[in-house]
Design a protein around this motif. Structure first.
Motif, mmCIF file in Angstrom:
data_model
loop_
_atom_site.group_PDB
_atom_site.id
_atom_site.type_symbol
_atom_site.label_atom_id
_atom_site.label_comp_id
_atom_site.label_asym_id
_atom_site.label_seq_id
_atom_site.Cartn_x
_atom_site.Cartn_y
_atom_site.Cartn_z
ATOM 1 N N ALA A 32 -25.130 11.292 -6.817
ATOM 2 C CA ALA A 32 -25.991 12.371 -7.289
ATOM 3 C C ALA A 32 -25.979 12.446 -8.804
ATOM 4 C CB ALA A 32 -25.523 13.711 -6.711
ATOM 5 N N SER A 33 -27.126 12.836 -9.335
ATOM 6 C CA SER A 33 -27.254 13.128 -10.753
ATOM 7 C C SER A 33 -28.311 14.203 -10.902
ATOM 8 C CB SER A 33 -27.650 11.877 -11.539
ATOM 9 O OG SER A 33 -27.900 12.200 -12.902
ATOM 10 N N ARG A 34 -28.221 14.960 -11.997
ATOM 11 C CA ARG A 34 -29.300 15.905 -12.295
ATOM 12 C C ARG A 34 -30.546 15.175 -12.797
ATOM 13 N NH1 ARG A 34 -24.930 19.867 -15.206
ATOM 14 N NH2 ARG A 34 -24.288 21.020 -13.350
ATOM 15 N N ASP A 35 -30.338 13.922 -13.189
ATOM 16 C CA ASP A 35 -31.433 13.072 -13.651
ATOM 17 C C ASP A 35 -31.800 12.101 -12.522
ATOM 18 O OD1 ASP A 35 -33.054 11.125 -14.747
ATOM 19 O OD2 ASP A 35 -31.831 10.829 -16.535
ATOM 20 N N PRO A 36 -32.955 12.285 -11.881
ATOM 21 C CA PRO A 36 -33.299 11.426 -10.744
ATOM 22 C C PRO A 36 -33.379 9.943 -11.090
ATOM 23 C CG PRO A 36 -35.173 12.812 -11.397
ATOM 24 C CD PRO A 36 -33.988 13.311 -12.131
ATOM 25 N N GLU A 37 -33.801 9.625 -12.325
ATOM 26 C CA GLU A 37 -33.887 8.217 -12.725
ATOM 27 C C GLU A 37 -32.497 7.590 -12.782
ATOM 28 O OE1 GLU A 37 -36.558 6.247 -13.878
ATOM 29 O OE2 GLU A 37 -38.050 7.720 -13.285
ATOM 30 N N ARG A 38 -31.547 8.345 -13.321
ATOM 31 C CA ARG A 38 -30.185 7.809 -13.430
ATOM 32 C C ARG A 38 -29.566 7.655 -12.047
ATOM 33 N NH1 ARG A 38 -25.206 10.180 -17.127
ATOM 34 N NH2 ARG A 38 -24.242 8.151 -17.499
ATOM 35 N N ALA A 39 -29.795 8.621 -11.173
ATOM 36 C CA ALA A 39 -29.289 8.506 -9.808
ATOM 37 C C ALA A 39 -29.873 7.279 -9.123
ATOM 38 C CB ALA A 39 -29.620 9.768 -9.019
ATOM 39 N N ALA A 40 -31.164 7.040 -9.320
ATOM 40 C CA ALA A 40 -31.819 5.897 -8.684
ATOM 41 C C ALA A 40 -31.257 4.576 -9.197
ATOM 42 C CB ALA A 40 -33.326 5.966 -8.907
ATOM 43 N N ARG A 41 -31.038 4.474 -10.516
ATOM 44 C CA ARG A 41 -30.489 3.234 -11.089
ATOM 45 C C ARG A 41 -29.104 2.945 -10.526
ATOM 46 N NH1 ARG A 41 -32.453 5.323 -15.981
ATOM 47 N NH2 ARG A 41 -30.324 5.856 -16.616
ATOM 48 N N THR A 42 -28.256 3.970 -10.500
ATOM 49 C CA THR A 42 -26.890 3.777 -10.006
ATOM 50 C C THR A 42 -26.890 3.458 -8.517
ATOM 51 O OG1 THR A 42 -26.104 5.352 -11.668
ATOM 52 C CG2 THR A 42 -24.600 4.825 -9.868
ATOM 53 N N ALA A 43 -27.731 4.137 -7.766
ATOM 54 C CA ALA A 43 -27.802 3.889 -6.322
ATOM 55 C C ALA A 43 -28.255 2.465 -6.015
ATOM 56 C CB ALA A 43 -28.731 4.906 -5.672
#
Length: 336
Positions: A32-43
Motif C-alpha cells: 500500500a501507498s498513498r500514491d497509487p503510482e508508487r504502489a503500482a510500481r512496487t507491486a
C-alpha cells in the motif's frame, strides 16, 4: 503467512520484500501507498497487488500480517490500526517513539492473541551467537566493559531522518543499534548513567550522540552513534584477559564473511565465519513467532523491545537534563 506492506520505503523495497519472497511459507500479497503510482510500481516489481491507502490494505481479508516500514512517528498510529484489524505486525524499529505507547501496543497485541515484533534484524545474525559462546567459554576472562559504534555519512538534506515531525534524529535511527546491542550482550538490567545528544548545524534533530550505560554489577557500555560521520558498525567486548572485536556488526550484507577477532596476551585469533542473511532470518523468526502464537512465552522478543524503548527514552532524558544543567551553569554574557 500472507503479508501486506504499509508503505514503499527504501528498506521495504531493497531488503524486506526480497527477503519475504525467499522465506518458505511467506508471501507478499499486497503493498500500500498513498500514491497509487508508487504502489503500482512496487507491486509490479514484487508480483503482488497494489493498494491505495493504508486502511484499504488493513481491510483486506487475504492479509494475515503487515510489515510497517513507515517513519518512526507514524508507527504508533498504524501499528495500533493493524492490531485492531486483527493483523500480526512486524514494525520497524523503534516500535514507537514513546515507551508507554509501546507498552500499550504490546498489551493490545497480547489481548488479541496477535504477534507484535520489532524489526531489529542484527540480533538474528549467527555472528552474535559465536560472540556469546566465546564469552561463555571465558576466552577473554570476566567481562569488564562493552563498546559499540554505529555511524553513517551525511544524508541528503530532504531525508526523513532530518525531520523531527517524523521522529527523525540519530538516536531513533542509528542509536537504536548500539543500545540494543548492549541489551543483547549485557542483559536486561542496564541503566543509563550519562548521555549527550548533539544537533548539527542547520539541523532540527540530533545528528550524533553518546551514552554510558551500566549493569548492576558494574559492567559499563560506552555507545556512540551519528548520522554525519565516517561509516562504522562495530562492537567490542573487553574482558579481564582479552577482548573480542566484531566489525560489520549491525548491517552486514548477506554475502559478507564475518570475522570475529579475539585479542589476548598470547596473540590474536581471527575466526572467519560463513555468510548469514539476517534479513531473511528476521522474516523467518517473525513467521515462526506467528505460528507459535502469543500465548507461548515471548516468541517475538517483546520483552527486549520494551526494555529498548525505556532505555532510548532514558538516554534522551539524560541528555536533556545535562543540557539544561549546562545552560544554567553558563556565565551570563550580559555584562555588569
Amino acid at each position: 503467512m500472507r503479508i501486506g506492506v504499509l508503505g514503499c520505503a527504501d528498506i521495504a523495497r531493497r531488503r524486506m520484500l526480497p527477503a519475504i519472497a525467499r522465506v518458505p511459507d511467506t508471501e507478499v500479497v499486497a503493498v500500500a501507498s498513498r500514491d497509487p503510482e508508487r504502489a503500482a510500481r512496487t507491486a509490479r516489481e514484487f508480483d503482488c497487488r497494489p493498494v491505495t491507502g493504508y486502511p484499504e490494505l488493513l481491510a483486506r481479508p487475504d492479509v494475515d500480517a503487515v510489515y510497517v516500514p513507515l517513519p518512526a512517528a507514524l508507527h504508533a498510529e498504524w501499528v495500533e490500526a493493524a492490531l485492531r484489524a486483527g493483523k500480526h505486525v512486524l514494525a520497524e524499529k523503534p516500535v514507537t517513539t514513546d515507551p508507554d505507547r509501546t507498552a500499550a501496543l504490546v498489551e493490545l497485541a497480547r489481548s488479541r492473541d496477535l504477534i507484535l515484533m520489532e524489526n531489529v534484524m542484527f540480533v538474528h545474525h549467527a555472528q552474535h551467537a559465536v560472540v556469546a559462546r566465546l564469552l561463555r567459554e571465558g576466552v577473554i576472562g570476566e567481562l569488564r566493559a562493552f563498546e559499540a559504534t554505529f555511524t553513517i555519512p551525511a544524508l541528503p538534506d530532504d531525508d526523513i531522518r532530518y525531520r523531527p515531525e517524523l521522529g527523525g534524529g540519530a538516536l531513533s535511527d542509528v542509536g537504536v543499534y548500539p543500545v540494543r546491542a548492549a541489551l543483547h550482550v549485557l542483559g536486561p538490567e542496564l541503566a543509563v548513567v550519562g548521555a549527550v545528544l548533539t544537533t548539527g548545524a542547520e539541523r532540527l534533530v540530533d545528528t550524533s550522540g553518546a551514552a554510558l550505560l551500566r549493569t548492576p554489577d558494574g559492567v559499563t557500555a560506552s555507545l556512540l552513534f551519528g548520522l554525519e560521520h565516517a561509516y562504522r558498525s562495530r562492537y567490542e567486548l573487553i574482558g579481564a584477559t582479552g577482548r573480542i572485536v566484531l566489525d560489520r556488526a549491525f548491517t552486514p550484507p548477506a554475502d559478507h564473511h564475518p570475522v570475529v577477532r579475539v585479542e589476548r596476551f598470547d596473540g590474536v585469533q581471527e575466526i572467519r565465519l560463513e555468510p548469514d542473511d539476517q534479513v531473511r532470518n528476521t522474516v523467518a523468526a517473525f513467521a515462526s513467532a506467528v505460528r507459535a502464537g502469543a500465548g507461548s512465552g515471548d516468541p517475538a522478543g517483546v520483552g527486549d523491545s520494551l526494555r529498548l524503548a525505556r532505555l532510548l527514552h532514558d538516554v534522551r532524558e539524560r541528555a536533556a537534563s545535562l543540557l539544561t544543567r549546562s545552560r544554567r551553569s553558563s556565565p551570563s554574557c550580559s555584562g555588569a
